[in-house]
Design a protein around this motif. Structure first.
Motif, PDB file in Angstrom:
ATOM      1  N   PRO A  68       0.837  -1.203   0.000  1.00  0.00           N
ATOM      2  CA  PRO A  68       0.000   0.000   0.000  1.00  0.00           C
ATOM      3  C   PRO A  68       0.875   1.258   0.000  1.00  0.00           C
ATOM      4  N   THR A  69       0.395   2.271  -0.720  1.00  0.00           N
ATOM      5  CA  THR A  69       1.111   3.538  -0.782  1.00  0.00           C
ATOM      6  C   THR A  69       0.196   4.675  -0.357  1.00  0.00           C
ATOM      7  N   ILE A  70       0.818   5.788  -0.004  1.00  0.00           N
ATOM      8  CA  ILE A  70       0.090   7.015   0.291  1.00  0.00           C
ATOM      9  C   ILE A  70       0.747   8.133  -0.510  1.00  0.00           C
ATOM     10  N   THR A  71       0.004   9.167  -0.772  1.00  0.00           N
ATOM     11  CA  THR A  71       0.542  10.332  -1.468  1.00  0.00           C
ATOM     12  C   THR A  71       0.653  11.477  -0.476  1.00  0.00           C
ATOM     13  N   VAL A  72       1.849  12.032  -0.391  1.00  0.00           N
ATOM     14  CA  VAL A  72       2.120  13.129   0.540  1.00  0.00           C
ATOM     15  C   VAL A  72       2.945  14.195  -0.184  1.00  0.00           C
TER      16      VAL A  72
ATOM     17  N   GLN B 212       4.355   9.620  -4.121  1.00  0.00           N
ATOM     18  CA  GLN B 212       3.752   8.362  -3.660  1.00  0.00           C
ATOM     19  C   GLN B 212       4.795   7.599  -2.869  1.00  0.00           C
TER      20      GLN B 212
ATOM     21  N   ALA C 182       3.484   2.948   2.374  1.00  0.00           N
ATOM     22  CA  ALA C 182       2.947   3.280   3.695  1.00  0.00           C
ATOM     23  C   ALA C 182       3.884   2.831   4.820  1.00  0.00           C
TER      24      ALA C 182
ATOM     25  N   VAL D 288       6.179   5.570   6.527  1.00  0.00           N
ATOM     26  CA  VAL D 288       5.628   6.730   7.229  1.00  0.00           C
ATOM     27  C   VAL D 288       6.359   7.010   8.549  1.00  0.00           C
TER      28      VAL D 288
END
Length: 124
Positions: free
Chosen positions: A7-11, A110, A113, A116
């Motif tokens: 899973p990835t997140i965009t920050v 991207q 996760a 983090v």
């Protein structure tokens, strides 16, 4: 059989790195320094010359050049012809290199996760 991707997140980039800037004439130098070595590969993969050029499209740099400094987990981005003919000649007060670093630090990135825990910078 398919492999599930992590899973990835965009920050914004400022969660992965901080910046130092300088300007000379009509050229801006923006150094990007990873908050943690574990973030370096993500920075190299996504803070590319083309990604930076897209982020600065409204400023219309003539050229974007990236210099990698892997032992420091840092990179230097040089933007040519981006300061409205130079800081002293510019009518635009926001053309200084320091102001431009904030534009770069807002670049969406991207990130897996799992990384983090290595984020730094201000929380938003």
């Amino acid at each position: 059989m398919t492999c599930a991707t992590a899973p990835t997140i965009t920050v914004p980039l400022y969660r992965l790195a901080h910046s130092r800037t300088g300007d000379k004439g009509n050229r801006s130098n923006i150094s990007i320094i990873a908050w943690h070595p574990a973030l370096w590969d993500t920075l190299v993969d996504q803070v590319t010359e083309s990604a930076v050029a897209r982020q600065f499209a409204l400023r219309q740099p003539r050229q974007v050049t990236r210099y990698l400094l892997p032992q420091l987990q840092a990179m230097n981005i040089v933007l040519d012809d981006v300061l409205d003919s130079g800081v002293n000649d510019a009518l635009n007060l926001d053309s200084h290199g320091k102001a431009l670093s904030y534009l770069l630090l807002d670049l969406p990135v991207q990130v897996p996760a799992a990384l983090v825990q290595h984020f730094g910078g201000p929380r938003s």
